[in-house]
Each structure stands twice: as C-alpha cells, then as structure tokens.
Design an enzyme around this catalytic site. Sequence first.
Site, PDB file in Angstrom:
ATOM      1  N   PRO A 155      54.047  46.575  63.537  1.00  0.00           N
ATOM      2  CA  PRO A 155      54.680  47.443  64.522  1.00  0.00           C
ATOM      3  C   PRO A 155      53.745  48.278  65.404  1.00  0.00           C
ATOM      4  O   PRO A 155      53.690  49.499  65.304  1.00  0.00           O
ATOM      5  CB  PRO A 155      55.562  48.345  63.653  1.00  0.00           C
ATOM      6  CG  PRO A 155      54.819  48.435  62.363  1.00  0.00           C
ATOM      7  CD  PRO A 155      54.191  47.084  62.174  1.00  0.00           C
ATOM      8  N   CYS A 156      53.063  47.617  66.311  1.00  0.00           N
ATOM      9  CA  CYS A 156      52.196  48.334  67.245  1.00  0.00           C
ATOM     10  C   CYS A 156      53.008  49.197  68.210  1.00  0.00           C
ATOM     11  O   CYS A 156      52.479  50.143  68.796  1.00  0.00           O
ATOM     12  CB  CYS A 156      51.283  47.369  67.990  1.00  0.00           C
ATOM     13  SG  CYS A 156      52.132  45.981  68.748  1.00  0.00           S
TER      14      CYS A 156
END
Length: 191
Positions: A155-156
């Site tokens: 989850p950037c």
Amino acid sequence: MREFFIYLQIKLNFDKLLLMNTKFKSYYNSPLGKIIIVADNASVYGVYFDSQKHLPENLEDYEINDNILAIKEVKNWLDEYFEGKNPSVKNLSIKLIGSEFKLLVWSVLKTIPYGKTLTYGEIAQMLAKKMNKEKMSARAVGSAVGHNPISIIIPCHRVLGKNNKITGYAGGIDKKLELLKLEGINVNNLK
C-alpha cells in the site's frame, strides 16, 4: 530406451524452465480504471494502473493469460478490496524484485494497516533506526515508494508527505485519494 527417457527428462526440464521465464499479463477492471497484473508461472511481480508511471518495459510482448493461479488470487483479492473489505495478503504468491533498499522500504509499506497512513519522513526514521543510522533521506524513501511494483496490495497509497500532505502516486493523485477514501480515511483533513 534409456536415452529416450533421458531426452524426455531434459525436454521436460527445459519446458518447465521456459514456462518459468515466460512473462504473462492479465487485465483487471477496477472502479478506478484498468489494472495490469504481470506474473511468471508461479508469482505476480507487478500490479499497475494502466496509465501509471514505471510500467514494465516491453509490456506488449507479455503473453495474456488469465489462467495463472497467482493472477487469479490477485484478482480475487482486488475484488474484495474494492468491495470495501480488508483482504489478507498472506496467501498471495507475490515476488518483489528490487534493490536491497527498495525491498526494505517495501517491507515497511506492507506493515501500514488498512485505513492508516505514514509519512515518508516517518518511514525514513523507522529505516534509519532499523539500519542503525542517525538519519535517512525521506526523498530516497519517496523514490523507492514511487517504484513499488505491487500497487494497492503493497500500500504505497498510504504514504503521505510532510504534515500529511497528499503527494505523488505513480497511479495518479486522483487514484490515491480514492483508495484512501475507500479505506475510510477522511481526505478532507489531508492537505
């Protein structure tokens, strides 16, 4: 006869090696646009919005294949995610390819809980501590985050700039905001 079996074994091993080195792609239609999933025969090593930065080179040469188990698993995961659920990534067959530093940064991304965020600076502090360094560059962290090959799953989009400012996302700021909203984050409080 023995030579035939040796030949057959060599051919089977060669065919298996070719299959492992074949690059596959599949497409997923998300509420935010088309997503490209890239894989070998065993693992997914890329999940990208089709319009984002840093797509793999020669993507047009990848063979379209919707029957790779790892691709099916990722599509099921994405279905659940876009239904507003928090699916587990534990059983996904994912292979991360990158420098030692990028792998370290991506390992931190994997620890950011659903519906929560960290800043590039916070990640830099965590890594500096982990590496027994006095400090770490938030820009270097930002570069590694920006080259994350497994969008959404790693989850950037949960990484913010200084003072919780919405900053770059390889898939586009609009998609980053929508992903954060989907996870219940009030984006109106973000700058």
